[in-house]
Design an enzyme around this catalytic site. Structure first.
Site, short mmCIF file in Angstrom:
data_model
loop_
_atom_site.label_atom_id
_atom_site.label_comp_id
_atom_site.label_asym_id
_atom_site.label_seq_id
_atom_site.Cartn_x
_atom_site.Cartn_y
_atom_site.Cartn_z
N ARG A 1 0.81 -1.17 0.07
CA ARG A 1 0.22 0.05 -0.02
C ARG A 1 0.98 1.19 -0.03
O ARG A 1 0.89 1.99 -0.94
CB ARG A 1 -0.94 -0.13 1.20
N GLU A 2 1.68 1.55 1.08
CA GLU A 2 2.46 2.73 1.14
C GLU A 2 3.48 2.52 0.22
O GLU A 2 4.21 3.48 -0.48
CB GLU A 2 3.08 2.81 2.53
N HIS B 1 40.44 -1.52 10.18
CA HIS B 1 39.10 -2.13 10.13
C HIS B 1 39.34 -3.60 9.92
O HIS B 1 38.71 -4.66 10.63
CB HIS B 1 38.20 -1.50 9.39
N HIS C 1 -7.03 -0.85 3.15
CA HIS C 1 -7.09 0.57 3.53
C HIS C 1 -8.44 1.17 2.99
O HIS C 1 -8.96 0.65 2.05
CB HIS C 1 -5.78 1.25 2.59
N THR D 1 2.87 11.78 9.36
CA THR D 1 2.63 11.88 8.23
C THR D 1 3.74 12.98 7.43
O THR D 1 4.00 12.25 6.12
CB THR D 1 1.38 12.43 7.72
N HIS E 1 6.90 8.53 8.95
CA HIS E 1 7.69 8.77 7.66
C HIS E 1 9.06 9.40 7.91
O HIS E 1 9.38 9.76 8.99
CB HIS E 1 6.87 9.94 6.79
N ARG F 1 -9.26 -0.46 12.44
CA ARG F 1 -7.97 0.32 12.81
C ARG F 1 -8.38 1.76 12.18
O ARG F 1 -8.96 1.88 11.14
CB ARG F 1 -6.87 -0.09 12.23
N HIS G 1 3.18 5.09 12.71
CA HIS G 1 3.56 5.08 11.21
C HIS G 1 4.22 6.23 10.86
O HIS G 1 3.99 7.29 10.87
CB HIS G 1 2.17 5.09 10.37
#
EC number: 2.3.3.14
Length: 468
Positions: free
Chosen positions: A19-20, A299, A83, A177, A207, A143, A205
């Site tokens: 979805r996202e 390293h 959704h 968001t 971003h 939800r 959620h």
């Protein structure tokens, strides 16, 4: 070493790649790809899959329908989330498709209320309550996503949560968001919300606009969030949300919990990389090509003595392997180790001479094994024979006869033992086959089996020298 922290609540993953993730510019998944990604997410143990917004388009609807069918058949174990806007028709579509849960989203900041919804706070509360109740009346779990919650008036956010709880929602997702939260504030926010609403479970959620998505979801989990939203490779609107592979690794390291099968993360990340067309930068954490590759001489020497010197967890935890680069930064330890791996014995003096040649060519980006052998032969005056490789991986390009249906050849090649992946391609060759063999004899047998398939005209084999 700082002690590991403990979470007071059990934490799970909701993955929103379908979805996202598909809201990433330029990303479109086919129906078959959606199903394959959902199966892969379920296989690694993702608790919830946000499969998409079924009202958006027929192909998304069909993809979600097929995913839910596999859930009913027991192939997929994850909870399937659909959704939905706060619109009755969207809710009806989600119920009709028999999703396990409908996720209703609504922007609750004053900016969203005014510019997007063209409504007031009171009118928004009535609309939210009505649609949550309507969804609940269809017998599904609900939800509510408080979109732009982190820029909303806090008292109004509390009103919204109380409203959706009373209307029947059992989960509330706090959506950052535009990615403006910072970790200490996130922790405080979720501590307060979970103490005020003990009968509601909270999602985060986050971003990644300011690069803090992973830090914010960990802080939310400390504050009481029980579900973390992720996407594979961090896909999503603008710069995306918290990447599944990084969140899973951080939860393992900081809290000692495994929310998914860590060893399979690279495999599913590669699957999404292929289908999305968005290539991961090589320095991407956990699944990037350079995630466990060392360069500086100090390293490499440290890692060869004890990998913990420059690795927070062993790469094998994630199904990866460590490697190091040979170039002007390289020290003697790395050169000696590389020749030992190749089964080539050199004296200390010869190694010093090879190293001197490497450092005398500072513009070479890296030396392959074949380059090192050439340098060693120039130093020793001997023809050096490296140890035959074991556990060989190879790519075999296959050209088909012009009068043959390529897919018929592909179907036969898939059945050959040792074949791991088959792809039909464009260009001079028709099919690309990824194979794995325990030694060169077995590899030759696989190649001959492919050549024996009716319709195969010719093949070209390339050994995979390095897999990051």
């Amino acid at each position: 070493m700082l002690p590991k922290k403990k979470l007071h609540m059990k934490v799970g993953i909701l993955d929103s790649t379908l979805r996202e993730g598909e809201q990433t510019p330029g990303v479109v998944f086919t129906t078959d790809q959606r199903v394959e990604i959902a199966k892969a997410l379920s296989d690694i143990g993702v608790q919830m899959i946000e499969a998409g917004h079924p009202a958006v388009s027929p192909d998304i609807y069909e993809g979600i329908r097929r995913i839910i069918k596999l859930k009913r058949e027991g192939v997929i174990k994850s909870e399937i989330v659909a959704h939905s806007r706060a619109v009755k028709r969207d809710i009806e579509v989600g119920a009709e498709i028999e999703a396990d849960r409908i996720a209703i989203f609504y922007g609750i900041s004053d900016t969203h209320l005014k510019a997007k919804h063209h409504t007031t706070r009171d009118e928004a509360l009535r609309s939210i309550a009505e649609t949550v109740s309507y969804a609940k009346s269809h017998g599904v779990k609900v939800r509510f996503t408080a979109e732009d919650a982190t820029r909303a008036d806090y008292q109004y956010l509390l009103e919204v949560i109380k409203t959706v709880r009373d209307a029947g929602a059992d989960r509330v997702s706090i959506a950052d968001t535009v990615g403006v939260l910072y970790p200490s504030r996130t922790r405080e926010l979720f501590k307060d919300l979970t103490s005020r609403f003990p009968d509601i479970e909270f999602d985060i959620h986050a971003h990644n606009d300011l690069g803090m998505a992973v830090a914010n979801v960990l802080a939310a989990a400390e504050g009481g969030a029980t579900i973390i939203h992720t996407t594979l490779n961090g896909l999503g609107e603008r710069v995306g949300i918290a990447p599944l592979q990084v969140v899973a690794a951080a939860l393992k390291y900081h809290f000692g919990i495994e929310v998914v099968d860590l060893k399979k993360l690279s495999e599913v990340a590669s699957l999404v990389e292929k289908y999305s067309g968005i290539a991961l930068p090589p320095n991407f954490p956990i699944t990037g090509d350079y995630a466990f590759v060392h360069k500086a001489g100090v390293h490499v020497a440290g890692v060869l003595n004890d990998p913990k010197t420059y690795e927070f967890l062993p790469p094998e935890t994630f199904g990866r392997s460590r490697d190091y680069v040979i170039d002007k930064y390289t020290g003697k330890h790395a050169v000696k180790d590389r020749f030992d791996r190749l089964g080539v014995k050199l004296t200390d003096s010869e190694i010093d001479q090879v190293l001197a040649k490497i450092k005398s060519n500072p513009n070479v980006r890296f030396y392959r094994d074949v380059d090192l052998l050439e340098l060693a032969e120039s130093v020793t005056g001997r023809i050096l024979k490296p140890r035959p490789p074991e556990n060989i991986m190879a790519l075999i390009s296959v050209k088909c006869d012009s009068n043959v249906y390529t897919t018929s050849v592909t179907r036969r090649i898939v059945l050959i033992e040792g074949v791991r992946e088959v792809m039909e391609i464009s260009g001079d060759y028709d099919i690309l086959v990824k194979v794995e063999a325990k030694d060169s004899t077995e590899l030759n047998q696989i190649i001959e089996s492919i050549r024996a398939v009716k319709g195969v005209k010719s093949t070209l084999t390339s050994l995979i020298l390095k897999k990051m």
